[in-house]
Design a protein around this motif. Structure first.
Motif, PDB file in Angstrom:
ATOM      1  N   LEU A  74      -6.952   5.217   7.226  1.00 46.75           N
ATOM      2  CA  LEU A  74      -6.813   5.692   5.848  1.00 46.75           C
ATOM      3  C   LEU A  74      -8.162   5.581   5.166  1.00 46.75           C
ATOM      4  O   LEU A  74      -8.818   4.540   5.245  1.00 46.75           O
ATOM      5  N   ILE A  75      -8.571   6.651   4.495  1.00 49.95           N
ATOM      6  CA  ILE A  75      -9.812   6.656   3.731  1.00 49.95           C
ATOM      7  C   ILE A  75      -9.429   6.792   2.268  1.00 49.95           C
ATOM      8  O   ILE A  75      -8.695   7.700   1.884  1.00 49.95           O
ATOM      9  N   VAL A  76      -9.926   5.853   1.457  1.00 49.54           N
ATOM     10  CA  VAL A  76      -9.595   5.810   0.032  1.00 49.54           C
ATOM     11  C   VAL A  76     -10.881   6.018  -0.771  1.00 49.54           C
ATOM     12  O   VAL A  76     -11.925   5.458  -0.431  1.00 49.54           O
ATOM     13  N   ASP A  77     -10.797   6.779  -1.820  1.00 47.54           N
ATOM     14  CA  ASP A  77     -11.934   7.053  -2.692  1.00 47.54           C
ATOM     15  C   ASP A  77     -12.348   5.773  -3.421  1.00 47.54           C
ATOM     16  O   ASP A  77     -11.621   5.271  -4.277  1.00 47.54           O
ATOM     17  N   GLY A  78     -13.521   5.248  -3.096  1.00 50.27           N
ATOM     18  CA  GLY A  78     -13.999   4.004  -3.679  1.00 50.27           C
ATOM     19  C   GLY A  78     -14.503   4.122  -5.097  1.00 50.27           C
ATOM     20  O   GLY A  78     -14.856   3.115  -5.712  1.00 50.27           O
ATOM     21  N   SER A  79     -14.549   5.339  -5.640  1.00 51.65           N
ATOM     22  CA  SER A  79     -14.949   5.487  -7.040  1.00 51.65           C
ATOM     23  C   SER A  79     -13.757   5.349  -7.980  1.00 51.65           C
ATOM     24  O   SER A  79     -13.925   5.294  -9.202  1.00 51.65           O
ATOM     25  N   LEU A  80     -12.567   5.280  -7.412  1.00 50.24           N
ATOM     26  CA  LEU A  80     -11.364   5.085  -8.226  1.00 50.24           C
ATOM     27  C   LEU A  80     -11.303   3.661  -8.766  1.00 50.24           C
ATOM     28  O   LEU A  80     -11.872   2.739  -8.180  1.00 50.24           O
ATOM     29  N   PRO A  81     -10.567   3.444  -9.847  1.00 53.05           N
ATOM     30  CA  PRO A  81     -10.344   2.069 -10.310  1.00 53.05           C
ATOM     31  C   PRO A  81      -9.621   1.264  -9.214  1.00 53.05           C
ATOM     32  O   PRO A  81      -8.832   1.817  -8.437  1.00 53.05           O
ATOM     33  N   VAL A  82      -9.883  -0.024  -9.171  1.00 53.55           N
ATOM     34  CA  VAL A  82      -9.307  -0.898  -8.142  1.00 53.55           C
ATOM     35  C   VAL A  82      -7.794  -0.758  -8.087  1.00 53.55           C
ATOM     36  O   VAL A  82      -7.213  -0.683  -7.005  1.00 53.55           O
ATOM     37  N   ILE A  83      -7.147  -0.708  -9.220  1.00 54.85           N
ATOM     38  CA  ILE A  83      -5.686  -0.611  -9.249  1.00 54.85           C
ATOM     39  C   ILE A  83      -5.202   0.645  -8.525  1.00 54.85           C
ATOM     40  O   ILE A  83      -4.204   0.621  -7.807  1.00 54.85           O
ATOM     41  N   ASP A  84      -5.927   1.759  -8.659  1.00 54.94           N
ATOM     42  CA  ASP A  84      -5.547   3.000  -7.986  1.00 54.94           C
ATOM     43  C   ASP A  84      -5.791   2.909  -6.484  1.00 54.94           C
ATOM     44  O   ASP A  84      -5.013   3.439  -5.690  1.00 54.94           O
ATOM     45  N   ILE A  85      -6.874   2.253  -6.090  1.00 58.20           N
ATOM     46  CA  ILE A  85      -7.147   2.048  -4.662  1.00 58.20           C
ATOM     47  C   ILE A  85      -6.024   1.223  -4.047  1.00 58.20           C
ATOM     48  O   ILE A  85      -5.478   1.571  -3.005  1.00 58.20           O
ATOM     49  N   VAL A  86      -5.672   0.141  -4.715  1.00 55.26           N
ATOM     50  CA  VAL A  86      -4.618  -0.740  -4.208  1.00 55.26           C
ATOM     51  C   VAL A  86      -3.281  -0.017  -4.177  1.00 55.26           C
ATOM     52  O   VAL A  86      -2.529  -0.134  -3.194  1.00 55.26           O
ATOM     53  N   ASP A  87      -2.965   0.749  -5.195  1.00 56.89           N
ATOM     54  CA  ASP A  87      -1.712   1.512  -5.203  1.00 56.89           C
ATOM     55  C   ASP A  87      -1.666   2.486  -4.027  1.00 56.89           C
ATOM     56  O   ASP A  87      -0.621   2.631  -3.380  1.00 56.89           O
ATOM     57  N   THR A  88      -2.771   3.157  -3.737  1.00 54.81           N
ATOM     58  CA  THR A  88      -2.828   4.083  -2.603  1.00 54.81           C
ATOM     59  C   THR A  88      -2.573   3.353  -1.293  1.00 54.81           C
ATOM     60  O   THR A  88      -1.814   3.826  -0.430  1.00 54.81           O
ATOM     61  N   ILE A  89      -3.183   2.192  -1.145  1.00 54.50           N
ATOM     62  CA  ILE A  89      -2.984   1.391   0.077  1.00 54.50           C
ATOM     63  C   ILE A  89      -1.530   0.943   0.177  1.00 54.50           C
ATOM     64  O   ILE A  89      -0.910   1.038   1.250  1.00 54.50           O
ATOM     65  N   LEU A  90      -0.969   0.476  -0.922  1.00 57.17           N
ATOM     66  CA  LEU A  90       0.415   0.007  -0.898  1.00 57.17           C
ATOM     67  C   LEU A  90       1.389   1.122  -0.575  1.00 57.17           C
ATOM     68  O   LEU A  90       2.390   0.889   0.130  1.00 57.17           O
ATOM     69  N   GLU A  91       1.129   2.335  -1.046  1.00 55.15           N
ATOM     70  CA  GLU A  91       1.985   3.473  -0.695  1.00 55.15           C
ATOM     71  C   GLU A  91       1.952   3.706   0.805  1.00 55.15           C
ATOM     72  O   GLU A  91       2.997   3.993   1.415  1.00 55.15           O
ATOM     73  N   THR A  92       0.791   3.598   1.420  1.00 51.62           N
ATOM     74  CA  THR A  92       0.665   3.785   2.866  1.00 51.62           C
ATOM     75  C   THR A  92       1.350   2.650   3.619  1.00 51.62           C
ATOM     76  O   THR A  92       2.025   2.889   4.612  1.00 51.62           O
ATOM     77  N   VAL A  93       1.193   1.438   3.145  1.00 53.99           N
ATOM     78  CA  VAL A  93       1.803   0.276   3.804  1.00 53.99           C
ATOM     79  C   VAL A  93       3.326   0.397   3.790  1.00 53.99           C
ATOM     80  O   VAL A  93       3.991   0.064   4.777  1.00 53.99           O
ATOM     81  N   LYS A  94       3.900   0.906   2.708  1.00 55.57           N
ATOM     82  CA  LYS A  94       5.348   1.060   2.605  1.00 55.57           C
ATOM     83  C   LYS A  94       5.889   2.009   3.664  1.00 55.57           C
ATOM     84  O   LYS A  94       7.006   1.855   4.128  1.00 55.57           O
ATOM     85  N   THR A  95       5.084   3.023   4.013  1.00 55.15           N
ATOM     86  CA  THR A  95       5.546   3.989   5.022  1.00 55.15           C
ATOM     87  C   THR A  95       5.132   3.484   6.373  1.00 55.15           C
ATOM     88  O   THR A  95       5.578   3.813   7.389  1.00 55.15           O
TER      89      THR A  95
END
Length: 179
Positions: A158-179
């Motif tokens: 998974l590649i996440v945009d590091g310019s996003l706010p931390v909360i958005d990065i973490v939310d993206t990771i958590l969505e992937t972890v749930k699946t």
């Protein structure tokens, strides 16, 4: 028997690995973290610039200490559900690659990473010292940052945009972890 899920978080220096790892630990119940920077590794290159110039061998790093601690967490009678690795190599080191269930790369623009490094590591630095460090980065260090994008980024799940706010990065990771 229940097996903990191991999630590795990679990025360039200043890319947000530790901040994101700490936020994930807060948000994921029954999780623990291991931080690459807390270890001294045998075989670690003294000169990272030369190591990159020579064609980096990620197996040069002897990660036995980190591997032993990871195995210890996994083999507990009641292991955590998730182990978050603040770890820069994704699947590139043979000692750890088979333990990782999900490898995440935080793709942080280099200007943002550099600014974060200065703010984090050098809060009282003079303008002359900053100038010296920027010159070193431009002449030598930038290649090490670019190496991460060439080697670790495409080796991640998974590649996440590091310019996003931390909360958005973490939310993206958590969505992937749930699946």
């Amino acid at each position: 028997m229940f097996k903990a899920k191991v999630i590795s978080i990679a990025s360039v220096s200043g890319g947000g690995k530790t901040t994101v790892t700490n936020e994930l630990i807060k948000r994921i119940n029954c999780s623990e973290a291991l931080f690459f920077d807390e270890y001294d590794f045998e075989g670690a290159p003294d000169d990272l610039v030369k190591w990159v110039d020579d064609g980096p061998d990620y197996n040069q790093w002897n990660l036995e200490l980190l591997k032993a601690e990871l195995k210890s967490l996994l083999e507990r009678e009641e292991p955590p559900e998730y182990i978050i690795l603040d770890y820069p190599f994704a699947y590139k080191n043979d000692q750890l690659k088979n333990f990782i269930d999900l490898s995440i790369y935080i793709d942080t623009p280099l200007d943002i990473a550099m600014a974060r490094r200065f703010l984090r590591d050098q809060p009282n630095t003079t303008s002359y010292e900053i100038s010296d460090q920027l010159n070193f980065y431009l002449k030598f260090g930038r290649e090490a940052y670019l190496e991460m994008g060439k080697t670790i980024k495409p080796n991640s799940d998974l590649i996440v945009d590091g310019s996003l706010p931390v909360i958005d990065i973490v939310d993206t990771i958590l969505e992937t972890v749930k699946t």
